[in-house]
Motif scaffolding. Structure first.
Motif, PDB file in Angstrom:
ATOM      1  N   LEU A  79      -2.496  35.188  45.148  1.00 28.67           N
ATOM      2  CA  LEU A  79      -2.081  36.541  45.520  1.00 28.67           C
ATOM      3  C   LEU A  79      -3.070  37.588  45.001  1.00 28.67           C
ATOM      4  O   LEU A  79      -3.372  38.565  45.687  1.00 28.67           O
ATOM      5  N   GLY A  80      -3.567  37.380  43.789  1.00 30.36           N
ATOM      6  CA  GLY A  80      -4.527  38.320  43.227  1.00 30.36           C
ATOM      7  C   GLY A  80      -5.791  38.397  44.061  1.00 30.36           C
ATOM      8  O   GLY A  80      -6.333  39.480  44.297  1.00 30.36           O
ATOM      9  N   ALA A  81      -6.267  37.243  44.516  1.00 30.89           N
ATOM     10  CA  ALA A  81      -7.475  37.210  45.347  1.00 30.89           C
ATOM     11  C   ALA A  81      -7.245  37.925  46.673  1.00 30.89           C
ATOM     12  O   ALA A  81      -8.121  38.644  47.167  1.00 30.89           O
ATOM     13  N   VAL A  82      -6.062  37.751  47.251  1.00 30.26           N
ATOM     14  CA  VAL A  82      -5.744  38.424  48.511  1.00 30.26           C
ATOM     15  C   VAL A  82      -5.727  39.941  48.320  1.00 30.26           C
ATOM     16  O   VAL A  82      -6.336  40.691  49.087  1.00 30.26           O
ATOM     17  N   LEU A  83      -5.063  40.398  47.283  1.00 31.79           N
ATOM     18  CA  LEU A  83      -4.937  41.838  47.059  1.00 31.79           C
ATOM     19  C   LEU A  83      -6.292  42.494  46.819  1.00 31.79           C
ATOM     20  O   LEU A  83      -6.575  43.578  47.329  1.00 31.79           O
ATOM     21  N   LEU A  84      -7.137  41.837  46.035  1.00 28.98           N
ATOM     22  CA  LEU A  84      -8.446  42.421  45.742  1.00 28.98           C
ATOM     23  C   LEU A  84      -9.405  42.353  46.924  1.00 28.98           C
ATOM     24  O   LEU A  84     -10.382  43.086  46.984  1.00 28.98           O
ATOM     25  N   SER A  85      -9.130  41.462  47.864  1.00 27.40           N
ATOM     26  CA  SER A  85     -10.026  41.296  49.014  1.00 27.40           C
ATOM     27  C   SER A  85      -9.768  42.338  50.100  1.00 27.40           C
ATOM     28  O   SER A  85     -10.577  42.496  51.014  1.00 27.40           O
ATOM     29  N   VAL A  86      -8.653  43.033  50.022  1.00 19.30           N
ATOM     30  CA  VAL A  86      -8.294  44.006  51.054  1.00 19.30           C
ATOM     31  C   VAL A  86      -8.910  45.366  50.694  1.00 19.30           C
ATOM     32  O   VAL A  86      -8.441  46.052  49.793  1.00 19.30           O
ATOM     33  N   ALA A  87      -9.975  45.720  51.383  1.00 18.52           N
ATOM     34  CA  ALA A  87     -10.656  46.979  51.082  1.00 18.52           C
ATOM     35  C   ALA A  87      -9.843  48.184  51.559  1.00 18.52           C
ATOM     36  O   ALA A  87      -9.859  49.246  50.944  1.00 18.52           O
ATOM     37  N   THR A 100       1.346  35.822  51.440  1.00 22.10           N
ATOM     38  CA  THR A 100       2.362  35.207  50.586  1.00 22.10           C
ATOM     39  C   THR A 100       3.139  34.152  51.348  1.00 22.10           C
ATOM     40  O   THR A 100       3.439  33.075  50.822  1.00 22.10           O
ATOM     41  N   TRP A 101       3.472  34.463  52.591  1.00 26.07           N
ATOM     42  CA  TRP A 101       4.192  33.478  53.401  1.00 26.07           C
ATOM     43  C   TRP A 101       3.312  32.289  53.747  1.00 26.07           C
ATOM     44  O   TRP A 101       3.681  31.134  53.522  1.00 26.07           O
ATOM     45  N   GLY A 206      -8.188  52.863  45.406  1.00 26.69           N
ATOM     46  CA  GLY A 206      -9.307  52.572  44.521  1.00 26.69           C
ATOM     47  C   GLY A 206      -9.095  51.443  43.534  1.00 26.69           C
ATOM     48  O   GLY A 206      -9.849  51.321  42.567  1.00 26.69           O
ATOM     49  N   VAL A 207      -8.103  50.579  43.761  1.00 24.62           N
ATOM     50  CA  VAL A 207      -7.871  49.450  42.847  1.00 24.62           C
ATOM     51  C   VAL A 207      -8.861  48.341  43.186  1.00 24.62           C
ATOM     52  O   VAL A 207      -8.801  47.764  44.271  1.00 24.62           O
ATOM     53  N   ARG A 208      -9.746  48.041  42.267  1.00 25.63           N
ATOM     54  CA  ARG A 208     -10.760  47.014  42.507  1.00 25.63           C
ATOM     55  C   ARG A 208     -10.786  45.945  41.413  1.00 25.63           C
ATOM     56  O   ARG A 208     -11.583  45.015  41.464  1.00 25.63           O
ATOM     57  N   LEU A 209      -9.940  46.082  40.419  1.00 27.30           N
ATOM     58  CA  LEU A 209      -9.877  45.113  39.331  1.00 27.30           C
ATOM     59  C   LEU A 209      -8.478  44.534  39.246  1.00 27.30           C
ATOM     60  O   LEU A 209      -7.492  45.208  39.579  1.00 27.30           O
ATOM     61  N   PRO A 210      -8.339  43.285  38.814  1.00 26.57           N
ATOM     62  CA  PRO A 210      -7.009  42.693  38.667  1.00 26.57           C
ATOM     63  C   PRO A 210      -6.258  43.333  37.508  1.00 26.57           C
ATOM     64  O   PRO A 210      -6.873  43.920  36.609  1.00 26.57           O
ATOM     65  N   PRO A 211      -4.936  43.220  37.504  1.00 26.71           N
ATOM     66  CA  PRO A 211      -4.153  43.791  36.397  1.00 26.71           C
ATOM     67  C   PRO A 211      -4.336  42.972  35.133  1.00 26.71           C
ATOM     68  O   PRO A 211      -4.678  41.783  35.189  1.00 26.71           O
ATOM     69  N   PRO A 212      -4.128  43.577  33.979  1.00 31.28           N
ATOM     70  CA  PRO A 212      -4.223  42.820  32.718  1.00 31.28           C
ATOM     71  C   PRO A 212      -3.115  41.780  32.637  1.00 31.28           C
ATOM     72  O   PRO A 212      -2.012  41.985  33.154  1.00 31.28           O
ATOM     73  N   ARG A 213      -3.394  40.650  31.977  1.00 36.16           N
ATOM     74  CA  ARG A 213      -2.411  39.586  31.851  1.00 36.16           C
ATOM     75  C   ARG A 213      -1.860  39.542  30.435  1.00 36.16           C
ATOM     76  O   ARG A 213      -2.610  39.700  29.471  1.00 36.16           O
TER      77      ARG A 213
END
Length: 223
Positions: A79-87, A100-101, A206-213
């Motif tokens: 999911l993280g890869a999908v979200l960051l790939s959407v410009a 997700t589905w 402008g979100v281009r980084l994953p969230p902190p874990r």
């Protein structure tokens, strides 16, 4: 003459063996169910020795729990890869819903997870372990919701609750997919939820980084 490949360390060989066992476990759950996934059948599927299995996992339950944990971690990365790939932020929600589905819930791996959920209804120890695992997962996914999305102007919806509703919807669709066999029905439900969700949330710009874990996410379940 080509240079010889460096020999793997003991830790690398051990991790590779564990990954083979985990992959075989998930495949077995999806194809044979929980009851049919015996240690012997998993060992044969993984192509490892019984001694290797005992070294890493002394019993079936330990193996099943680590496989579930590995599956949830993999889902988070997907999911993280999908979200960051959407410009284009305007398409982020649609892309997330579809991915997700298609990449998580409509897969044999989700069937494997469903087998664990069903088994936990009659296994108190397994249920308690899965409950703790889901709490760990929520500590990772909930901050991710606020990292990628924000409430729409004038709304006060709890976005975490909205995405929990989404997960319940997908779980229900996935559990009945073998009966419905209707891709149009699934697509209509996903579009309906997306339209409703867009009334109360927007993607952050402008979100281009994953969230902190959280630190807990880096601790393996079998430690």
């Amino acid at each position: 003459m080509s240079a010889a490949l460096p020999r793997r360390t003991q830790a690398e060989r051990s991790d590779a063996m564990r990954q083979r066992l985990l992959a075989a476990t998930l495949e077995s759950l999806a194809e044979d169910g929980y009851a049919g996934s015996t240690l012997s059948s998993i060992v044969r599927r993984a192509g490892v020795s019984r001694g290797a299995q005992v070294h890493h996992y002394p019993n079936k339950q330990a193996l099943m729990l680590d496989a579930a944990d590995d599956l949830l971690r993999s889902s988070y990365r997907t999911l993280g890869a999908v979200l960051l790939s959407v410009a284009d932020e305007d398409n982020r929600l649609e892309m997330l819903v579809q991915a997700t589905w298609e990449q998580l819930f409509a897969t044999p791996l989700y069937r494997a997870y469903t087998e664990l959920l069903v088994a936990s209804q009659r296994d108190a120890v397994l249920a308690e372990a899965l409950r703790g695992m889901l709490l760990r997962v929520s500590k990772v996914f909930e901050p991710a919701v606020e990292h990628y999305f924000m409430p729409a102007p004038g709304t006060r919806e709890n976005l975490k609750a909205v995405f929990l509703q989404f997960a319940c919807l997908l779980g229900g669709l996935a559990s009945q997919a073998h009966l419905l066999n209707d891709t149009a029905h699934v697509a209509a439900q996903l579009k309906l939820w997306t339209r409703q969700a867009k009334l109360v949330m927007h993607a952050r710009k402008g979100v281009r980084l994953p969230p902190p874990r959280p630190v807990e996410w880096d601790r393996p379940v079998h430690s």
